[in-house]
Write a protein that holds these residues in place. Structure first.
Motif, PDB file in Angstrom:
ATOM      1  N   SER A 187       0.823  -1.195   0.000  1.00 29.75           N
ATOM      2  CA  SER A 187       0.000   0.000   0.000  1.00 29.75           C
ATOM      3  C   SER A 187       0.870   1.264   0.000  1.00 29.75           C
ATOM      4  N   ALA A 188       1.900   1.283   0.827  1.00 26.27           N
ATOM      5  CA  ALA A 188       2.798   2.445   0.893  1.00 26.27           C
ATOM      6  C   ALA A 188       3.550   2.627  -0.428  1.00 26.27           C
ATOM      7  N   LEU A 189       3.897   1.506  -1.049  1.00 25.64           N
ATOM      8  CA  LEU A 189       4.611   1.558  -2.318  1.00 25.64           C
ATOM      9  C   LEU A 189       3.701   2.108  -3.415  1.00 25.64           C
ATOM     10  N   VAL A 190       2.439   1.720  -3.370  1.00 25.24           N
ATOM     11  CA  VAL A 190       1.468   2.272  -4.319  1.00 25.24           C
ATOM     12  C   VAL A 190       1.424   3.795  -4.170  1.00 25.24           C
ATOM     13  N   GLY A 191       1.373   4.251  -2.913  1.00 22.23           N
ATOM     14  CA  GLY A 191       1.338   5.691  -2.658  1.00 22.23           C
ATOM     15  C   GLY A 191       2.552   6.396  -3.253  1.00 22.23           C
ATOM     16  N   GLU A 192       3.719   5.809  -3.062  1.00 24.06           N
ATOM     17  CA  GLU A 192       4.963   6.404  -3.576  1.00 24.06           C
ATOM     18  C   GLU A 192       4.954   6.442  -5.105  1.00 24.06           C
ATOM     19  N   LEU A 193       4.491   5.359  -5.721  1.00 18.88           N
ATOM     20  CA  LEU A 193       4.457   5.298  -7.188  1.00 18.88           C
ATOM     21  C   LEU A 193       3.426   6.284  -7.754  1.00 18.88           C
ATOM     22  N   ARG A 194       2.317   6.452  -7.023  1.00 15.70           N
ATOM     23  CA  ARG A 194       1.296   7.403  -7.474  1.00 15.70           C
ATOM     24  C   ARG A 194       1.822   8.827  -7.437  1.00 15.70           C
ATOM     25  N   ARG A 195       2.610   9.137  -6.402  1.00 12.65           N
ATOM     26  CA  ARG A 195       3.202  10.478  -6.320  1.00 12.65           C
ATOM     27  C   ARG A 195       4.115  10.739  -7.521  1.00 12.65           C
ATOM     28  N   ALA A 196       4.712   9.658  -8.043  1.00 14.33           N
ATOM     29  CA  ALA A 196       5.569   9.803  -9.229  1.00 14.33           C
ATOM     30  C   ALA A 196       4.734   9.774 -10.515  1.00 14.33           C
ATOM     31  N   GLY A 197       3.413   9.765 -10.373  1.00  9.62           N
ATOM     32  CA  GLY A 197       2.547   9.825 -11.554  1.00  9.62           C
ATOM     33  C   GLY A 197       2.359   8.519 -12.287  1.00  9.62           C
ATOM     34  N   LYS A 198       2.761   7.412 -11.667  1.00  7.43           N
ATOM     35  CA  LYS A 198       2.636   6.124 -12.341  1.00  7.43           C
ATOM     36  C   LYS A 198       1.229   5.553 -12.181  1.00  7.43           C
TER      37      LYS A 198
END
Lengths: 321, 321
Positions: free
Chosen positions: A70-81
Motif C-alpha cells: 500500500s505504501a509503495l502504491v502511494g509512492e508510485l502514485r506520487r511519481a505519476g505512475k
C-alpha cells in the motif's frame, strides 16, 4: 478450449485497453475462472502488453507485506505512475477467498482511478500459478499500468514462482519474526533483487540487516551480476519507500542493460506456453480417453503391476496416435 | 529418460527391499537428483510398495512440526512400527539444503535402525513435488516402512500438495502464532484430517481450539464424511501423541472402509504418471526441437505477434508429427 464466444469479448477487451476498471476486473475474473474465453481475450490483448514493470513482493507472514504494498502504491502514485496490484493468495487454492485484513489495508487506494487492485486465488495444481498469473499481468499491462505489484502470501514454493514471473522481486523481512524468518531465509536468499527490512523502527532491525548482509555476502555471484541492496522501511509511516522505488528503478535499468529483462520475459512466456500446452494435454488425457486410460494405468501402478514410467509411456503413445 | 544402467541398480533395489538403510538413502538420492536410473528403480520396487500408511504433517513455521514429528516417531516405535520420515523442504528449491534446526531435533532417532530419516529438497517447477515425493515414498514403502511421515516446511502451495500425497494429513497449530496462524487458517481448513494443537500448555491453546472448532463447524460436509478431530499435544514433553496415533489409525480405518483409501492412492498414481509424462514432453520440447521452437514461440508472444494459446497449439502440433 472451445471458442465459446459470447460476442462481448471484443468489447470487453476494447474497454480494458482503454483502462476501464470494470472491464479489467471482469477479464481478471475470466483468468481466475480459467474461462475458455481466455484464448480470445489474450489474442486481443497480447499486442498491447509488454511495457509494464512487474515487481514481485514476498516474505513470511507478519512482515507487513500488505502495508508495504500500500505504501509503495502511494509512492508510485506520487511519481505519476499508473499502478496495478495483484495479490496472489496461494494459501487459498479452494475457497478463492482473500484474507480480509490485506484488503482492508489497501482501501487507502480503493478510490484512486489510476490504481487497479485485485486479489486472485491461485489454483493448487500443475501450472496453476504459472498459467493464470501471467495472464492477469497481461490484462493489467494492456490496460496501461506502468508498474504492476504482485504480492504473494506465505513462504515456500509460491514465492519462487513469483520470482520467476517478476522483473524485480522485493523480499520483505522484519525484526522479531523468530522461527518464521529463519525458515524463510533458506528460500529467499536466491530470489531477492531488493531486500526490504520493514518495521525498521523496532529493536533488532540492525541485527536482521547484519545477518542478511553476511548471508548475501556468502552467496556466489558471477562477474557483473546484480548485488541485491538492503533497504530499511517503516511502511506504516510510509518511511523509506522512496529508496525502495529508487532501487527498483536502478534494478530495472540494470535488467534492461544486461539483457536480463528480455531473458526474463522470454522465460516467462516459455513457461506460460508450456503450462497452456500441458493443461490442454491433461484435458485430452482426461476427456478424449474418457478418464478411462489414465485410471486404468493408475490402477495398474497401485496394484504394483506396472511402474509409473511405463504407464507414462503408454499415455504418451496413446496421444501420438 | 534413457536406461543408462550401471549394473548396480538391481543390487541397490534388492538391498533396499531388504531394508538396508544405505541402499534406501542412495535410492532417495537418485529420486532427488531426478536420475535417469529411476525408471529401472521404480520398475524394481513397484510390486513391493503399497502397504505403508502415509501421514502428512504440515502447519505454519514455529508450531513445532519437527518436534512433533520426532515425538510421533517415538510413539510409533513404542508400538513396534517401522517408521520412515521424509522432510520435504520446498523453501529450498535451489540449494537442496535442509534447515539445520530440524535435523538436530530428529537426532533422537538417528541411531534407531528401524527409523529412516531423510530430508529432501523439492524442485521448484511444474511437477516437482508431485513427481519426486511419490517416488521417495515408494522407496520407503518397499523398504518395509509401516508408517511414513511426510513433513513439509512452510505455508502455502506445498501443504496442499502434501495433502494430495498423504493418506492422512495432520495440520499443526499452536497458540500465540499471530499473523502466521491467521494466514495459515485460510488454506488448511480443507486439508486436515486430524488437527493438532501443539504447545497446549501455553496460554491461548483453548482459544485456538475454540476458533478452530467453530471454523471447522462452518465447513460443509457430506453425509458420512470424516469429521476431523482436534487433539492437544505438548510435543516437547511427548504428551498427547498416543491420542494423535489413535486418531491416525481411526482415520485410516475410515479411509479403508469408505473406499477413500483406494481413491486417494489411485489419484496419487494418476498425478505421478501425468507428472512423468509432462516432464518427458517438456524434455522433448526442449531437446528434440533444440529449444529452438519454444524459444521462437516465446519471442513471438513477448513481441505481441502471437498469443500464448496459439503458441501452445503450434507446440502441440509439432509434437504430434
Amino acid at each position: 478450449m472451445g471458442r465459446r464466444s459470447t460476442g462481448n469479448v471484443p468489447e470487453l477487451v476494447e474497454r480494458a485497453r482503454a483502462g476501464d476498471p470494470r472491464a479489467v476486473a471482469r477479464l481478471i475474473s475470466l483468468v481466475e475462472d480459467e474461462s475458455p474465453l481466455l484464448r480470445e481475450v489474450m489474442a486481443g490483448l497480447v499486442a498491447y502488453a509488454g511495457d509494464a514493470q512487474v515487481v514481485g513482493i514476498t516474505g513470511p507472514p507478519g512482515v507487513g507485506k500488505s502495508t508495504s504494498t500500500s505504501a509503495l502504491v502511494g509512492e508510485l502514485r506520487r511519481a505519476g505512475k499508473r499502478v496495478g496490484v495483484l495479490a496472489v493468495d496461494p494459501s487459498s487454492p479452494f475457497s478463492g477467498g482473500a484474507l480480509l485484513g490485506d484488503r482492508v489495508r489497501m482501501q487507502d487506494h480503493a478510490l484512486d482511478p489510476e490504481v487497479y487492485i485485485r486479489s486472485m486465488a491461485s489454483r493448487g495444481h500443475l501450472g496453476g500459478l504459472s498459467w493464470t498469473t501471467p495472464q492477469a499481468l497481461r490484462v493489467l499491462d494492456a490496460a496501461g499500468c506502468d508498474v504492476i505489484l504482485v504480492e504473494t502470501v506465505g513462504v515456500g514454493q509460491s514465492e519462487v514462482e513469483i520470482a520467476g514471473l517478476a522483473d524485480t522481486t522485493l523480499v520483505l523481512m522484519a525484526p522479531g519474526m523468530g522461527d518464521g524468518i529463519q525458515a524463510a531465509k533458506a528460500g529467499i536468499l536466491e530470489i531477492g533483487d531488493v531486500y526490504v527490512i520493514n518495521k525498521a523502527d523496532r529493536d533488532g532491525a540492525d541485527q536482521v540487516r547484519r545477518e542478511l548482509r553476511s548471508m548475501l555476502a556468502l552467496a556466489e555471484r558471477q562477474e557483473g551480476a546484480w548485488a541485491p541492496p538492503i533497504v530499511k522501511t517503516v511502511a506504516s509511516r510510509a518511511e523509506g519507500l522512496d529508496e525502495v522505488v529508487a532501487e527498483i528503478d536502478r534494478h530495472h535499468a540494470w535488467l534492461a542493460e544486461s539483457g536480463e529483462l528480455a531473458a526474463r520475459r522470454a522465460s516467462r512466456a516459455r513457461d506460460e506456453i508450456e503450462a497452456i500446452a500441458v493443461t490442454a494435454l491433461r484435458a485430452r488425457w482426461g476427456d478424449v480417453h474418457g478418464r478411462g486410460e489414465l485410471d486404468e494405468l493408475a490402477a495398474a501402478v497401485v496394484a504394483g503391476d506396472c511402474d509409473p514410467y511405463a504407464a507414462a509411456d503408454v499415455l504418451l503413445e496413446s496421444f501420438a496416435d
